[in-house]
Design an enzyme around this catalytic site. Structure first.
Site, PDB file in Angstrom:
ATOM      1  CB  SER A 265      -1.203  -0.424   1.205  1.00  0.00           C
ATOM      2  OG  SER A 265      -0.439   0.251   2.343  1.00  0.00           O
ATOM      3  CE  LYS A 266      -1.252   8.140   1.022  1.00  0.00           C
ATOM      4  NZ  LYS A 266      -0.462   8.688   1.464  1.00  0.00           N
ATOM      5  NE  ARG A 267      -1.832   2.736   5.967  1.00  0.00           N
ATOM      6  CZ  ARG A 267      -3.254   2.745   5.315  1.00  0.00           C
ATOM      7  NH1 ARG A 267      -3.599   3.651   5.048  1.00  0.00           N
ATOM      8  NH2 ARG A 267      -3.870   1.042   5.054  1.00  0.00           N
TER       9      ARG A 267
END
Ligand code: GLU
Length: 511
Positions: A265-267
């Protein structure tokens, strides 16, 4: 005559394009090119609540940067235009109506509060979030639970409704996935998905089937996260009478976190310091900029090569592939079923290999703007020479700034700590002599200069190793850069002398 291969990338314009999305594009593209087929870009924008301004153009720009341009799409048109589902709105209703008429779908008049109530009423410990399905549909307000007259009345009154698919009770939906082989789903576990919304817009499920049919798509490659939706799609193909034209499905493995389980994910990128988007993506709501591979200094060839290898190999140890080679060698039966963990170190390795492999001339156009941003003006021929000298040392395109700045600028600071302790009158005299020699030395070329320098040092009883490092620091300010005399040759006689004299003036204070 065999049917022409037609594949599609069908993103929803809800934000930036991440690694997984580009890999889906790539596998579609490779398959299309390999089979002399068509690659279509279709924008799936029927969910207007998730629409994000600028996302479509961003997707088109990313495809362009990667060199994976579609043959048909909203920006270029094509035989099956329009390629934005919102512009095709009027095409879908007839199919939803057909499904209702056949008994495969029904009108549902439930209000949001009715759905809320249903979720509360039917909640059990085993089933904490009940769905709108065969267990509850006859307790809701729809054309299956109401009489025909009641339904007609509600429709005549203009009562808002959605159309839902009626999932069969006890069937198994099977199909052959090109990567996973035979997959099957039990219909009893699937809810009655909405097909047409109250505003007449289709949902993704109806639109994807209708458009794949109308656009004559032969193969549908998409991320594994869509596998659970596939039985709904397969049933729609069947109910609409198009089963023989159904595309072959391939659900691509997920790209996983480097350090754990689950989808990247972006995180994860924020947390571990690497980009997950293809190009910088500025969220129009928060204005936050998410870094992209392009801006981080990746070559598109390296990015594409790295993505191709995330879930595929050609059965040998070869890792570096050009796009043309991928087109000829890619095959779906070598795509892995299991997810691939993203490894940024490996991504860097690909980029370094591609920088080394790429012609310096070609890199000029990419490096010049990076230097200009730092206020360094460049002459293309000179820059090409510099790039040739330093490209081995660059992992990212952005590294060229640090690795080549000293070719364009006389150093303004020196690593004094490296010179001072061992600086003495002999060295000062030796270098002063070298300046004099270099003023007329011919040819002013690396090998000849180095030989002369080393001979003179030996003559004066100095170890060449002891004078090479100060020479480097005079030229570039620190202990870095390619060969010392290659730098001298590249910056030229005048600049070499300017730099030596400037440094010698300062080093004189160490005596
Ligand atoms: N619109 C879907 C997405 O955003 C497409 C899935 C598919 O390819 O069927 O990924």
């Amino acid at each position: 005559m065999s049917t022409k291969v037609r594949v599609r990338f069908a993103p929803s314009p809800t934000g930036g394009l991440h690694l997984g999305g580009v890999r889906t594009v790539l596998y579609n593209y490779l398959f299309a090119r390999q089979n002399q087929g068509d690659f279509i870009l279709r924008i799936e924008d029927t969910d207007q609540t998730r629409f994000v301004e600028g996302a479509e153009q961003y997707i088109i720009d990313c495809l362009k940067w990667c060199g994976l341009n579609p043959d048909e799409g909203p920006h270029i048109g094509g035989t099956y235009a329009p390629y934005r589902q919102s512009e095709r709105k009027s095409m879908y209703r007839q199919y939803a109506d057909q499904l209702v008429a056949q008994g495969n779908a029904y009108y549902a008049f439930d209000l949001p509060e009715d759905l809320e109530k249903m979720r509360e009423t039917f909640k059990t410990p085993e089933n904490p979030s009940p769905q709108y399905d065969r267990n509850v549909r006859d307790k809701m307000r729809n054309s299956l639970s109401l009489t025909t007259e009641e339904t007609q009345q509600l429709l005549a009154n203009g009562t808002p409704y959605v159309i839902r698919i009626k999932m069969p009770d006890n069937e198994t939906v099977q199909f052959n996935d090109m990567i996973r082989g035979e997959v099957s789903f039990h219909t009893g576990l699937i809810d009655d998905k909405v097909l047409l919304k109250a505003d007449g817009m289709p949902t993704y499920h109806l639109a994807v089937v209708v458009d794949d049919y109308l656009m004559k798509i032969t193969h549908a490659f998409r991320g594994e996260e869509w596998l659970p939706s596939s039985p709904v799609h397969v049933l729609l193909w069947k109910y609409l009478g198009w089963e023989a034209a159904m595309p072959q499905w391939a659900h691509l493995p997920l790209i996983l976190k480097p350090d754990g389980n689950g989808k990247l994910s972006k995180r994860d990128g924020d947390r571990l310091g690497f980009p997950v988007f293809a190009m910088d993506w500025q969220d129009p709501k928060s204005n936050e900029i998410n870094q992209g591979f392009k801006e981080r200094g990746f070559l598109p060839e390296a990015f594409v090569n790295m993505l191709a290898m995330m879930g595929w190999n050609d059965g040998t140890d070869q890792e570096i592939f050009s796009l043309d080679e991928l087109i000829s060698k890619f095959s779906l039966d070598r795509v892995h079923k299991a997810g691939a963990k993203f490894d940024f170190e490996k991504a860097k390795w690909f980029n370094h290999e591609w920088i080394k492999k790429t012609d310096a001339k070609k890199l000029v156009a990419l490096v010049a703007p990076l230097l200009e941003k730092e206020g360094i003006q460049t002459d293309p021929d000179f820059l090409e020479k510099v790039i040739q000298l330093v490209k081995e040392r660059c992992t990212f395109l952005t590294d060229f700034v640090g690795q080549s700045r000293f070719f364009f600028e006389t150093p303004s600071a020196y690593d004094n700590a490296a010179v001072q302790p061992k600086w003495n009158a002999e060295k000062q005299a030796f270098f002063t002599g070298m300046v004099t020699d270099f003023k007329s030395f011919e040819p002013f070329e690396a090998t000849a200069l180095e030989a002369h320098f080393k001979n003179k040092a030996t003559e004066k009883g100095l170890k060449p190793g002891d004078v090479m490092m100060p020479m480097r620091i005079m030229l570039v300010g620190g202990k870095f850069g390619p060969g010392v005399f290659e730098i001298a040759e590249t910056v030229g006689r005048t600049e070499t002398i300017v730099r030596m004299e400037k440094a010698l003036n300062l080093f004189a204070d160490f005596l």
